[in-house]
Write a protein that holds these residues in place. Structure first.
Motif, short mmCIF file in Angstrom:
data_model
loop_
_atom_site.label_atom_id
_atom_site.label_comp_id
_atom_site.label_asym_id
_atom_site.label_seq_id
_atom_site.Cartn_x
_atom_site.Cartn_y
_atom_site.Cartn_z
N ARG A 1 -102.65 6.97 -12.66
CA ARG A 1 -102.33 7.52 -11.35
C ARG A 1 -101.96 6.43 -10.35
NH1 ARG A 1 -106.81 10.50 -8.81
NH2 ARG A 1 -108.04 8.75 -9.50
N GLU B 1 -101.07 12.75 -16.90
CA GLU B 1 -102.21 11.94 -16.45
C GLU B 1 -103.50 12.38 -17.11
OE1 GLU B 1 -100.75 11.05 -11.90
OE2 GLU B 1 -102.12 12.71 -12.25
N MET C 1 -110.52 14.30 -16.34
CA MET C 1 -109.48 15.24 -15.95
C MET C 1 -108.27 15.02 -16.84
SD MET C 1 -111.25 16.41 -13.63
CE MET C 1 -111.45 16.76 -11.93
N LYS C 2 -107.79 16.08 -17.47
CA LYS C 2 -106.62 15.98 -18.33
C LYS C 2 -105.54 16.90 -17.78
CE LYS C 2 -109.28 14.80 -22.41
NZ LYS C 2 -109.61 15.12 -23.80
N ARG C 3 -104.57 16.27 -17.13
CA ARG C 3 -103.46 17.00 -16.54
C ARG C 3 -102.21 16.22 -16.89
NH1 ARG C 3 -103.81 17.67 -10.31
NH2 ARG C 3 -105.88 18.35 -10.91
#
Length: 130
Positions: free
Chosen positions: A5, A77, A72-74
Motif C-alpha cells: 500500500r 493488496e 486484509m486481502k483485497r
C-alpha cells in the motif's frame, strides 16, 4: 507477491515533529514520563498515566510482540494491521510487513522497520518478524 500500500505523508504538529524528524534519520522515538517512568504511545506532551507534563523523547530499539493482528486481502493488496506491544510497555497500532500473511500470529516477536510515504514525507514505522 502482493503490492504494498501507498501511505500519505503524515501530518505533523509541534508535539510530533521531533518524532518525524528522528524518523527521517532512521531513529524510533517514544515518549517517557520523567515523573512516573512509564513510556507511552502515541507521542503527546502530557503523560496519560499520571498526567505529568515532564516527558522526554527516548530512542527505542523497536522490538515488540504482536498483541492482535488482522490480515486484509483485497487484490492486489494484502496487508496486516496489528497492535504491537513494545518492550518498553506501550501498545501501538501498526502494519506487519515482510511476512507470510497466512502465518503471522498473536505472540510473534517483531522488529521495527520503516516504509516511505508519499510526497517525500518522513518514513512511517512498521514491523516485520524478528
Amino acid at each position: 507477491m502482493a503490492k504494498e500500500r501507498s501511505i500519505p505523508a503524515p501530518m505533523s504538529s509541534p508535539e510530533t515533529e521531533p518524532f518525524w524528524a528522528a524518523a527521517r534519520q532512521g531513529k524510533f522515538l517514544i515518549k517517557t514520563c520523567t515523573s512516573c517512568g512509564k513510556a507511552h504511545w502515541y507521542p503527546r506532551a502530557c503523560c496519560p498515566h499520571c498526567m505529568s507534563e515532564t516527558t522526554e523523547w527516548v530512542e527505542s530499539p523497536g522490538r515488540g510482540t504482536i498483541y492482535s493482528v488482522s490480515v486484509m486481502k483485497r487484490a492486489p493488496e494484502v496487508y496486516a494491521i496489528a497492535y504491537v506491544t513494545l518492550e518498553e510497555g506501550p501498545t501501538m497500532m501498526t502494519n506487519i510487513v515482510e511476512c507470510d500473511f497466512d502465518k503471522v500470529a498473536i505472540g510473534d516477536k517483531v522488529q521495527l522497520t520503516w516504509r516511505p510515504t508519499q510526497d517525500d514525507g518522513p518514513p512511517y514505522p512498521v514491523f516485520k518478524p524478528a
